[in-house]
Design a protein around this motif. Structure first.
Motif, PDB file in Angstrom:
ATOM      1  N   GLY A  58       0.816  -1.201   0.000  1.00 24.66           N
ATOM      2  CA  GLY A  58       0.000   0.000   0.000  1.00 24.66           C
ATOM      3  C   GLY A  58       0.850   1.251   0.000  1.00 24.66           C
ATOM      4  O   GLY A  58       2.054   1.231  -0.275  1.00 24.66           O
ATOM      5  N   GLY A  59       0.218   2.371   0.355  1.00 25.60           N
ATOM      6  CA  GLY A  59       0.932   3.639   0.384  1.00 25.60           C
ATOM      7  C   GLY A  59       0.288   4.597   1.358  1.00 25.60           C
ATOM      8  O   GLY A  59      -0.921   4.535   1.604  1.00 25.60           O
ATOM      9  N   ILE A  60       1.083   5.479   1.920  1.00 25.24           N
ATOM     10  CA  ILE A  60       0.607   6.514   2.827  1.00 25.24           C
ATOM     11  C   ILE A  60       1.223   7.840   2.396  1.00 25.24           C
ATOM     12  O   ILE A  60       2.259   7.875   1.712  1.00 25.24           O
ATOM     13  N   THR A  61       0.597   8.920   2.798  1.00 26.56           N
ATOM     14  CA  THR A  61       1.092  10.269   2.514  1.00 26.56           C
ATOM     15  C   THR A  61       1.711  10.832   3.782  1.00 26.56           C
ATOM     16  O   THR A  61       1.069  10.863   4.830  1.00 26.56           O
ATOM     17  N   VAL A  62       2.942  11.259   3.671  1.00 28.78           N
ATOM     18  CA  VAL A  62       3.687  11.807   4.800  1.00 28.78           C
ATOM     19  C   VAL A  62       3.757  13.319   4.631  1.00 28.78           C
ATOM     20  O   VAL A  62       4.154  13.816   3.574  1.00 28.78           O
ATOM     21  N   LYS A  63       3.399  14.035   5.688  1.00 33.89           N
ATOM     22  CA  LYS A  63       3.474  15.491   5.703  1.00 33.89           C
ATOM     23  C   LYS A  63       4.424  15.922   6.809  1.00 33.89           C
ATOM     24  O   LYS A  63       4.529  15.257   7.847  1.00 33.89           O
ATOM     25  N   ARG A 111       5.311  17.345   1.498  1.00 38.38           N
ATOM     26  CA  ARG A 111       4.216  16.373   1.348  1.00 38.38           C
ATOM     27  C   ARG A 111       4.678  15.352   0.318  1.00 38.38           C
ATOM     28  O   ARG A 111       5.009  15.707  -0.805  1.00 38.38           O
ATOM     29  N   LYS A 112       4.712  14.056   0.710  1.00 39.13           N
ATOM     30  CA  LYS A 112       5.264  13.022  -0.161  1.00 39.13           C
ATOM     31  C   LYS A 112       4.578  11.689   0.127  1.00 39.13           C
ATOM     32  O   LYS A 112       4.276  11.376   1.280  1.00 39.13           O
ATOM     33  N   LYS A 113       4.361  10.919  -0.927  1.00 40.10           N
ATOM     34  CA  LYS A 113       3.767   9.596  -0.772  1.00 40.10           C
ATOM     35  C   LYS A 113       4.869   8.560  -0.555  1.00 40.10           C
ATOM     36  O   LYS A 113       5.887   8.569  -1.246  1.00 40.10           O
ATOM     37  N   LEU A 114       4.653   7.660   0.414  1.00 43.14           N
ATOM     38  CA  LEU A 114       5.644   6.649   0.788  1.00 43.14           C
ATOM     39  C   LEU A 114       5.028   5.264   0.652  1.00 43.14           C
ATOM     40  O   LEU A 114       3.966   4.998   1.244  1.00 43.14           O
TER      41      LEU A 114
END
Length: 370
Positions: A58-63, A111-114
């Motif tokens: 999956g993926g999460i958004t890191v801020k 803001r970046k998707k990981l």
């Protein structure tokens, strides 16, 4: 008299409150700006996640906010970690292959998707964000990798606690072999003190070497000795890079999961290796050319191999321009008469006609003859 001065004092009395209020407003504004600047300077970096739990793939958004402007950061999912104790075991406990780099904006945010990946060690897990270059700063956010095993954290030691008391330095020099690609080697020298209540016996340090933006590679370096409580000791640990290494490196020292020292190391290029390859590129083609010419000389026909040669001159009597050869000496014996070698034949009179032998048509007449 007061009535006469009233037109002069009235404008001054009207301006005095306004001036005081303006000064007070400006002072309050300056105080507020200074408080905001101090708050921004004292603020620690913060990381927030779009989800607290996700499965592999999956993926999460890191801020993030509160970071240095235009700073390069690295985001990793690490196991055996908590925000309080940090990443135990360093980046060896993180999924380094699935990490992502991000650069903060002018306000220190990003803001970046990981992508979600399983770390090499059990959870509890965190999303670890740290600076790559410049002043060190990091932040962690609790995260759960669904389906990944969990295990309790190792107990935190309550005995001795080491701290660096003096600036660390790299000592040593490179030899001539390093110029030809041998592994560069140095000694990391520092002074540590035991700030704990118990002695530290035979501590095991970790040396990390990082090249560029890559994560450091850690190796254990044991040190033999005992540091009593309240005492200090001089530590020397060997540091060695790979063969042919060159460029800018970052040397880190870690003890008990905490980084104690970071020291830059600029390694020169091994120009001897470059010189070797240049000479090899020149010698090999020349050798191949010579071998090819020898083969051609063996294979071609013999007639073409041996061309006609001009007659050689005698080395004893070389020909000289403008010089006559001497005449041979005259023979002692008289040559036969009439031969070509007879001196009389060579000195004979020219073939003039005599009066008697002249032709009849041209014969002269004498007087008295008819």
């Amino acid at each position: 008299m007061l009535v006469a001065l009233l037109p002069v004092l009235l404008p001054a009395l009207l301006l005095l409150p306004a001036t005081g209020a303006g000064a007070g407003t400006r002072a309050a504004a300056d105080t507020g700006a200074g408080a905001k600047a101090a708050t921004a300077a004292d603020a620690k970096p913060v990381v927030t996640l779009s989800a607290r739990q996700a499965g592999k793939g999956g993926g999460i958004t890191v801020k993030g906010r509160g970071w240095r402007p235009n700073a390069l950061l690295m985001m990793l999912i690490c196991g055996r970690s908590t925000p309080d104790r940090g990443v135990i075991g360093g980046t060896n406990s993180c999924a380094n292959a699935d990490g992502r780099a991000v650069t903060t904006d002018a306000k220190g945010g990003f803001r970046k998707k990981l992508p979600v990946a399983e770390p090499p060690v059990p959870c509890p897990c965190v999303v670890h964000v740290a600076t790559v270059t410049g002043e060190r700063a990091d932040a962690d956010a609790v995260f759960v990798v669904a389906g990944h095993p969990t295990a309790p954290l190792p107990k935190e030691g309550t005995g001795g606690r080491l701290a660096v008391l003096a600036t660390a330095r790299l000592e040593g020099d490179s030899g001539i072999l390093t110029w030809f690609g041998a592994p560069p080697a140095r000694r990391l020298v520092l002074t540590v003190g035991n700030l704990g209540s118990a002695p530290v016996e035979d501590p095991v340090f970790e040396i990390g070497t990082a090249h560029g933006v890559f994560a450091p590679q850690w190796e254990e370096r044991p040190w033999r000795g005992t540091i009593a409580s309240g005492r200090k000791a001089r530590i020397e640990l060997p540091v060695e890079l790979a063969a042919g290494a060159h460029g800018d490196y970052q040397i880190s020292l870690r003890y008990g999961g905490k980084v104690l020292v970071e020291q830059p190391w600029g390694v020169g290029r091994p120009w001897g290796v470059t010189l070797f390859w240049v000479l090899l590129c020149l010698v090999v083609p020349a050798a191949v050319f010579r071998i090819g010419m020898a083969v051609v000389d063996k294979v071609r026909p013999r007639s073409a191999r041996a061309p006609a040669r001009s007659p050689a001159r005698s080395p004893r009597a070389p020909a000289r321009a403008g010089r006559r050869r001497p005449r041979p000496a005259a023979a002692t014996t008289n040559p036969p008469a009439g031969s070509a070698d007879d001196p009389a034949a060579t000195t004979a009179a020219l073939p003039w006609f005599t009066p008697d032998s002249a032709p009849s048509g041209n014969r002269p007449t004498t007087k008295g003859q008819s």
